[in-house]
Design a protein around this motif. Structure first.
Motif, PDB file in Angstrom:
ATOM      1  N   VAL A   2       4.411   6.351   4.530  1.00  0.00           N
ATOM      2  CA  VAL A   2       4.015   6.653   3.254  1.00  0.00           C
ATOM      3  C   VAL A   2       4.189   5.269   2.778  1.00  0.00           C
ATOM      4  CG1 VAL A   2       5.445   6.686   1.133  1.00  0.00           C
ATOM      5  CG2 VAL A   2       5.058   8.873   2.794  1.00  0.00           C
ATOM      6  N   ARG A   3       5.295   3.884   3.640  1.00  0.00           N
ATOM      7  CA  ARG A   3       5.065   2.875   3.075  1.00  0.00           C
ATOM      8  C   ARG A   3       3.068   1.965   3.344  1.00  0.00           C
ATOM      9  NH1 ARG A   3      10.344   0.250   3.634  1.00  0.00           N
ATOM     10  NH2 ARG A   3      11.802   0.908   2.620  1.00  0.00           N
ATOM     11  N   GLY A   4       2.756   2.487   4.173  1.00  0.00           N
ATOM     12  CA  GLY A   4       1.297   2.461   4.793  1.00  0.00           C
ATOM     13  C   GLY A   4       0.365   2.667   4.467  1.00  0.00           C
ATOM     14  N   VAL A   5       0.618   3.498   3.587  1.00  0.00           N
ATOM     15  CA  VAL A   5      -0.715   4.089   2.696  1.00  0.00           C
ATOM     16  C   VAL A   5      -0.754   3.569   1.580  1.00  0.00           C
ATOM     17  CG1 VAL A   5      -0.829   6.430   1.934  1.00  0.00           C
ATOM     18  CG2 VAL A   5      -0.539   5.989   3.877  1.00  0.00           C
ATOM     19  N   LEU A   6       0.699   3.288   0.977  1.00  0.00           N
ATOM     20  CA  LEU A   6       1.269   2.659  -0.529  1.00  0.00           C
ATOM     21  C   LEU A   6       0.235   1.419   0.173  1.00  0.00           C
ATOM     22  CD1 LEU A   6       4.233   3.794  -1.977  1.00  0.00           C
ATOM     23  CD2 LEU A   6       1.756   4.402  -2.526  1.00  0.00           C
ATOM     24  N   ALA A   7       0.340   0.848   1.281  1.00  0.00           N
ATOM     25  CA  ALA A   7       0.195  -0.785   1.283  1.00  0.00           C
ATOM     26  C   ALA A   7      -1.134  -0.624   0.569  1.00  0.00           C
ATOM     27  CB  ALA A   7       1.458  -1.448   1.924  1.00  0.00           C
ATOM     28  N   LEU A   8      -1.858   0.018   2.015  1.00  0.00           N
ATOM     29  CA  LEU A   8      -3.270  -0.054   1.839  1.00  0.00           C
ATOM     30  C   LEU A   8      -3.812   0.213   1.014  1.00  0.00           C
ATOM     31  CD1 LEU A   8      -5.625  -0.513   3.441  1.00  0.00           C
ATOM     32  CD2 LEU A   8      -5.493   2.510   4.583  1.00  0.00           C
ATOM     33  N   TYR A   9      -2.823   1.374  -0.074  1.00  0.00           N
ATOM     34  CA  TYR A   9      -3.712   1.399  -1.795  1.00  0.00           C
ATOM     35  C   TYR A   9      -3.207   0.446  -2.353  1.00  0.00           C
ATOM     36  CZ  TYR A   9      -3.574   4.220  -6.092  1.00  0.00           C
ATOM     37  OH  TYR A   9      -4.152   4.042  -6.884  1.00  0.00           O
ATOM     38  N   LYS A  10      -2.711   0.180  -2.624  1.00  0.00           N
ATOM     39  CA  LYS A  10      -1.969  -1.142  -3.179  1.00  0.00           C
ATOM     40  C   LYS A  10      -3.764  -2.626  -3.345  1.00  0.00           C
ATOM     41  CE  LYS A  10       0.694  -4.197  -1.662  1.00  0.00           C
ATOM     42  NZ  LYS A  10       2.115  -4.648  -1.651  1.00  0.00           N
ATOM     43  N   TRP A  11      -3.374  -2.667  -1.576  1.00  0.00           N
ATOM     44  CA  TRP A  11      -4.600  -3.928  -1.749  1.00  0.00           C
ATOM     45  C   TRP A  11      -5.838  -3.402  -1.804  1.00  0.00           C
ATOM     46  CZ3 TRP A  11      -2.343  -8.090  -2.627  1.00  0.00           C
ATOM     47  CH2 TRP A  11      -1.235  -8.601  -2.145  1.00  0.00           C
ATOM     48  N   THR A 197       8.019  -9.868  -5.908  1.00  0.00           N
ATOM     49  CA  THR A 197       7.565  -9.040  -4.500  1.00  0.00           C
ATOM     50  C   THR A 197       6.167  -8.593  -4.860  1.00  0.00           C
ATOM     51  OG1 THR A 197       8.201  -6.483  -4.483  1.00  0.00           O
ATOM     52  CG2 THR A 197       9.723  -8.278  -3.805  1.00  0.00           C
ATOM     53  N   LEU A 198       5.766  -7.908  -4.086  1.00  0.00           N
ATOM     54  CA  LEU A 198       4.386  -6.893  -4.423  1.00  0.00           C
ATOM     55  C   LEU A 198       4.446  -5.717  -3.635  1.00  0.00           C
ATOM     56  CD1 LEU A 198       1.471  -8.734  -4.412  1.00  0.00           C
ATOM     57  CD2 LEU A 198       2.496  -7.603  -6.019  1.00  0.00           C
ATOM     58  N   GLN A 199       5.920  -5.286  -3.579  1.00  0.00           N
ATOM     59  CA  GLN A 199       6.810  -4.262  -2.780  1.00  0.00           C
ATOM     60  C   GLN A 199       6.797  -2.468  -3.817  1.00  0.00           C
ATOM     61  OE1 GLN A 199       6.912  -3.757   0.743  1.00  0.00           O
ATOM     62  NE2 GLN A 199       6.429  -5.707   0.859  1.00  0.00           N
ATOM     63  N   LEU A 200       5.095  -1.894  -3.915  1.00  0.00           N
ATOM     64  CA  LEU A 200       5.085  -1.090  -5.282  1.00  0.00           C
ATOM     65  C   LEU A 200       5.518   0.161  -4.292  1.00  0.00           C
ATOM     66  CD1 LEU A 200       3.507  -0.012  -7.281  1.00  0.00           C
ATOM     67  CD2 LEU A 200       1.424   0.437  -5.688  1.00  0.00           C
ATOM     68  N   ARG A 201       6.344   1.226  -5.308  1.00  0.00           N
ATOM     69  CA  ARG A 201       6.624   2.196  -5.037  1.00  0.00           C
ATOM     70  C   ARG A 201       6.613   3.116  -6.266  1.00  0.00           C
ATOM     71  NH1 ARG A 201      11.314  -1.481  -4.622  1.00  0.00           N
ATOM     72  NH2 ARG A 201      11.867  -1.759  -1.999  1.00  0.00           N
TER      73      ARG A 201
END
Length: 237
Positions: A2-11, A197-201
């Protein structure tokens, strides 16, 4: 995963959406200011910008206590500051005419800085005390006929979600003008986008608007009491 998908979506999606929406809505706001009062332009554009980006970030927002805002009355609004996403919550869901007191560095942001200046928001230089006091005095002129001034009295974002010490500027203004303080609690943004941070949740944010704290008859000697009462109110959620 989930974190990986969110990181990809974020950028790939969120950051471009924020950049493009800020540029387009900022330019639209500058144009609107030529044909409608800046207060209306600011509310229309600010709310649209905030809700677009909150939706893009999968942040859901609920509001409690909106009935405590009396239409046509001016306030000094004081809220806690946990995250950059606090700006989205306030702009998108605080239904009142207000001017920000914001740090001078934001004046340099392309389009956003000039748009905020045209809308009458107040930039404060925190590194120069005399200049900061002059700016606060200038801000007093903007409180009238239902227009309020918004402060984060901590002066900066909390890194752990706990309230930092309050600065006196907001409370001194409320006492000088004899207008009520409107405490606002923002809950949840610290977990959605932590400070620095840019750690989006994904998640839900709450904005709780508390009953106003009256300052009629108060003087400078009551500042510590007003600051403590506001602090305890914001922390009560």
């Amino acid at each position: 995963m989930v974190r990986g998908v969110l990181a990809l979506y974020k950028w790939l999606f969120l950051v471009p959406i924020v950049g493009v929406s800020t540029a387009i809505i900022g330019i639209a706001c500058l144009i609107l200011c030529l044909v409608v009062p800046p207060a209306k332009a600011g509310r229309w554009c600010g709310r649209s910008w905030a809700k677009i980006n909150a939706f893009a970030a999968f942040m859901r927002v609920s509001v409690e206590g909106a009935e405590h805002i009396e239409k046509g009355r001016s306030y000094v609004v004081a809220a806690n500051h946990q995250s950059q996403f606090d700006i989205l919550v306030i702009y998108g869901w605080l239904d009142m005419d207000f001017r920000w007191v914001m740090k001078q560095e934001l004046r340099k942001v392309p389009i956003l800085g000039i748009a905020c200046e045209k809308l009458g928001h107040i930039f404060i230089d925190r590194s120069d005390r005399s200049a900061a006091i002059a700016t606060i005095n200038q801000a007093k002129e903007k409180i009238s006929k239902g227009t309020s001034v918004f402060f984060f009295p901590e002066g900066t974002r909390s890194r752990d979600g706990n309230l930092l010490p309050f600065k006196k500027g907001a409370f001194r203004m409320a006492v000088d003008l004899q207008v009520p303080i409107l405490p606002v609690s923002i809950v949840g943004t610290h977990r959605i986008l932590p400070a620095d941070t840019l750690q989006l949740r994904t998640g839900r944010a709450r904005m709780v608007i508390h009953p106003p704290i009256e300052t009629a008859g108060c003087g400078l000697l009551q500042l510590p009491v007003l600051m403590q009462q506001t602090r305890e109110t914001i922390e009560s959620v």
